[in-house]
Write a protein that holds these residues in place. Sequence first.
Motif, PDB file in Angstrom:
ATOM      1  N   GLU A 103       0.860  -1.193   0.000  1.00 36.27           N
ATOM      2  CA  GLU A 103       0.000   0.000   0.000  1.00 36.27           C
ATOM      3  C   GLU A 103       0.886   1.228   0.000  1.00 36.27           C
ATOM      4  O   GLU A 103       2.100   1.134   0.110  1.00 36.27           O
ATOM      5  N   GLY A 104       0.260   2.398  -0.178  1.00 36.33           N
ATOM      6  CA  GLY A 104       1.023   3.637  -0.163  1.00 36.33           C
ATOM      7  C   GLY A 104       1.565   4.056  -1.516  1.00 36.33           C
ATOM      8  O   GLY A 104       2.357   4.982  -1.607  1.00 36.33           O
ATOM      9  N   ARG A 105       1.109   3.395  -2.578  1.00 36.82           N
ATOM     10  CA  ARG A 105       1.598   3.739  -3.916  1.00 36.82           C
ATOM     11  C   ARG A 105       0.701   4.714  -4.647  1.00 36.82           C
ATOM     12  O   ARG A 105       1.062   5.203  -5.708  1.00 36.82           O
ATOM     13  N   GLY A 106      -0.501   4.994  -4.125  1.00 35.48           N
ATOM     14  CA  GLY A 106      -1.505   5.778  -4.833  1.00 35.48           C
ATOM     15  C   GLY A 106      -1.013   7.106  -5.375  1.00 35.48           C
ATOM     16  O   GLY A 106      -1.046   7.352  -6.579  1.00 35.48           O
ATOM     17  N   LEU A 107      -0.559   7.977  -4.502  1.00 33.79           N
ATOM     18  CA  LEU A 107      -0.107   9.293  -4.969  1.00 33.79           C
ATOM     19  C   LEU A 107       1.211   9.201  -5.724  1.00 33.79           C
ATOM     20  O   LEU A 107       1.494  10.051  -6.573  1.00 33.79           O
ATOM     21  N   ALA A 108       2.008   8.176  -5.474  1.00 36.10           N
ATOM     22  CA  ALA A 108       3.223   7.981  -6.267  1.00 36.10           C
ATOM     23  C   ALA A 108       2.844   7.652  -7.708  1.00 36.10           C
ATOM     24  O   ALA A 108       3.474   8.144  -8.658  1.00 36.10           O
ATOM     25  N   LEU A 109       1.804   6.843  -7.895  1.00 40.61           N
ATOM     26  CA  LEU A 109       1.304   6.563  -9.244  1.00 40.61           C
ATOM     27  C   LEU A 109       0.755   7.830  -9.891  1.00 40.61           C
ATOM     28  O   LEU A 109       0.983   8.080 -11.078  1.00 40.61           O
ATOM     29  N   VAL A 110       0.016   8.611  -9.129  1.00 41.99           N
ATOM     30  CA  VAL A 110      -0.521   9.864  -9.655  1.00 41.99           C
ATOM     31  C   VAL A 110       0.621  10.766 -10.102  1.00 41.99           C
ATOM     32  O   VAL A 110       0.602  11.311 -11.212  1.00 41.99           O
ATOM     33  N   ARG A 111       1.620  10.917  -9.258  1.00 40.46           N
ATOM     34  CA  ARG A 111       2.757  11.772  -9.609  1.00 40.46           C
ATOM     35  C   ARG A 111       3.480  11.257 -10.845  1.00 40.46           C
ATOM     36  O   ARG A 111       3.900  12.030 -11.706  1.00 40.46           O
ATOM     37  N   ALA A 112       3.606   9.930 -10.969  1.00 41.00           N
ATOM     38  CA  ALA A 112       4.334   9.341 -12.096  1.00 41.00           C
ATOM     39  C   ALA A 112       3.553   9.423 -13.410  1.00 41.00           C
ATOM     40  O   ALA A 112       4.156   9.573 -14.472  1.00 41.00           O
ATOM     41  N   CYS A 113       2.227   9.344 -13.352  1.00 36.54           N
ATOM     42  CA  CYS A 113       1.426   9.251 -14.577  1.00 36.54           C
ATOM     43  C   CYS A 113       0.818  10.576 -15.032  1.00 36.54           C
ATOM     44  O   CYS A 113       0.495  10.722 -16.209  1.00 36.54           O
ATOM     45  N   ALA A 114       0.626  11.507 -14.125  1.00 33.93           N
ATOM     46  CA  ALA A 114      -0.001  12.783 -14.477  1.00 33.93           C
ATOM     47  C   ALA A 114       1.051  13.789 -14.927  1.00 33.93           C
ATOM     48  O   ALA A 114       2.228  13.669 -14.584  1.00 33.93           O
ATOM     49  N   ASP A 115       0.605  14.771 -15.685  1.00 37.50           N
ATOM     50  CA  ASP A 115       1.515  15.856 -16.073  1.00 37.50           C
ATOM     51  C   ASP A 115       1.865  16.717 -14.867  1.00 37.50           C
ATOM     52  O   ASP A 115       2.991  17.186 -14.726  1.00 37.50           O
ATOM     53  N   VAL A 116       0.878  16.923 -14.007  1.00 35.46           N
ATOM     54  CA  VAL A 116       1.065  17.709 -12.791  1.00 35.46           C
ATOM     55  C   VAL A 116      -0.014  17.273 -11.803  1.00 35.46           C
ATOM     56  O   VAL A 116      -1.064  16.779 -12.205  1.00 35.46           O
TER      57      VAL A 116
END
Length: 138
Positions: free
Chosen positions: A101-114
Amino acid sequence: MPEPETEPWEYTLYIPQDPRAVTISRRTLRLILTMHGLIGLVDTAELLASELVGNAVRHTKGPAALRVRWSAGVLRIGAWDADPEPPEPPDELACLTDAEEGRGLALVRACADVWGWQPLSRHGNRGKYVWCELGVTA
């Protein structure tokens, strides 16, 4: 398939404190993007919305909302929840490969432009809005 629209639009889906809200939000988002000719953004947008709504449902109490906005070639996906506490800053995704767990915002940061977040206090509602953006070339 319709062409991507140039006119701005926005949808908000209010969701209860229910784990099924993630699937409902993801499927609603897919329909919205398909109908607006943004099928090329669907897979990434679904992943991002799942993480944002999942965090809102899992880590807070009370209602939440998914907000989807298109303007000037940018798709903004955000989740509102009633907890005013800021989200934990994400670790680097590479450091979380074995984490359960704990990957959610890391995925968001990695996949989103901002991505980002902001505290909210409007119409008597307190909480926060965590958002991310995708350009049409995503």
